[in-house]
Motif scaffolding. Structure first.
Motif, PDB file in Angstrom:
ATOM      1  N   ARG A   4      36.081  54.085  34.232  1.00  0.00           N
ATOM      2  CA  ARG A   4      36.399  53.689  32.985  1.00  0.00           C
ATOM      3  C   ARG A   4      37.335  54.534  32.216  1.00  0.00           C
ATOM      4  N   LEU A   5      38.525  53.761  31.642  1.00  0.00           N
ATOM      5  CA  LEU A   5      39.573  54.877  31.117  1.00  0.00           C
ATOM      6  C   LEU A   5      39.651  54.626  29.627  1.00  0.00           C
ATOM      7  N   GLU A   6      39.940  55.559  28.802  1.00  0.00           N
ATOM      8  CA  GLU A   6      39.927  55.568  27.350  1.00  0.00           C
ATOM      9  C   GLU A   6      38.624  55.097  26.849  1.00  0.00           C
ATOM     10  N   THR A   7      37.458  55.945  27.351  1.00  0.00           N
ATOM     11  CA  THR A   7      36.030  55.459  26.908  1.00  0.00           C
ATOM     12  C   THR A   7      35.772  56.152  25.597  1.00  0.00           C
ATOM     13  N   GLY A   8      35.296  55.363  24.646  1.00  0.00           N
ATOM     14  CA  GLY A   8      34.697  55.732  23.269  1.00  0.00           C
ATOM     15  C   GLY A   8      33.265  55.529  23.095  1.00  0.00           C
ATOM     16  N   SER A  12      35.568  50.855  26.409  1.00  0.00           N
ATOM     17  CA  SER A  12      36.333  51.446  27.352  1.00  0.00           C
ATOM     18  C   SER A  12      37.616  50.521  27.070  1.00  0.00           C
ATOM     19  N   ARG A  13      38.831  51.056  26.988  1.00  0.00           N
ATOM     20  CA  ARG A  13      40.036  50.105  26.850  1.00  0.00           C
ATOM     21  C   ARG A  13      40.207  49.553  28.262  1.00  0.00           C
ATOM     22  N   LEU A  49      48.842  48.561  28.997  1.00  0.00           N
ATOM     23  CA  LEU A  49      47.572  49.056  29.500  1.00  0.00           C
ATOM     24  C   LEU A  49      47.517  48.327  31.088  1.00  0.00           C
ATOM     25  N   GLN A  52      49.192  51.079  33.101  1.00  0.00           N
ATOM     26  CA  GLN A  52      48.539  52.378  33.166  1.00  0.00           C
ATOM     27  C   GLN A  52      47.162  52.336  34.077  1.00  0.00           C
TER      28      GLN A  52
END
Length: 115
Positions: A4-8, A12-13, A49, A52
């Motif tokens: 998981r990338l850019e997880t809030g 995740s984005r 994205l 990335q």
């Protein structure tokens, strides 16, 4: 393995699993713009994205587009058609939907394969 990338707290984005990339819904950079500009900046974000995550728009498997009003379908498609590489169109659905914010006109969710 799931990455998981850019997880809030909410999402995740990017999520990667077994060579497949899942992007969270993407909207425009500036919701004060019209459908053409909103669609272009939304697709620019998708492209960034994908890069990335180790993919690109030629490796898209599917796209689901949510549009606020089908009267804007042709304008959105004109941008989409210029953005998707010839011969690499993903499976796609487009539905009319209410948006999270009133000014948003279009949103997209994309699934792609890793390069």
């Amino acid at each position: 393995m799931i990455e998981r990338l850019e997880t809030g707290a909410r999402m995740s984005r990017i999520v990667k699993h077994n060579g497949t990339i899942y992007l969270c819904g993407q909207v425009c950079a500036d919701a004060t713009q019209g459908i053409t500009e909103q669609t272009q900046t939304m697709l620019d974000k998708v492209e960034a994205l994908l890069l990335q995550a180790g993919s690109d728009k030629e490796h898209m498997l599917s796209a689901t587009i949510y549009i606020k009003d089908m009267s804007m379908f042709a304008e959105m498609n004109a941008v989409w058609d210029n953005w998707v590489p010839q011969g690499h169109a993903p499976a796609r659905a487009c539905v009319e939907a209410s948006m999270a914010r009133d000014a948003l006109l279009v949103e997209i969710s994309v699934v792609a394969a890793e390069k």
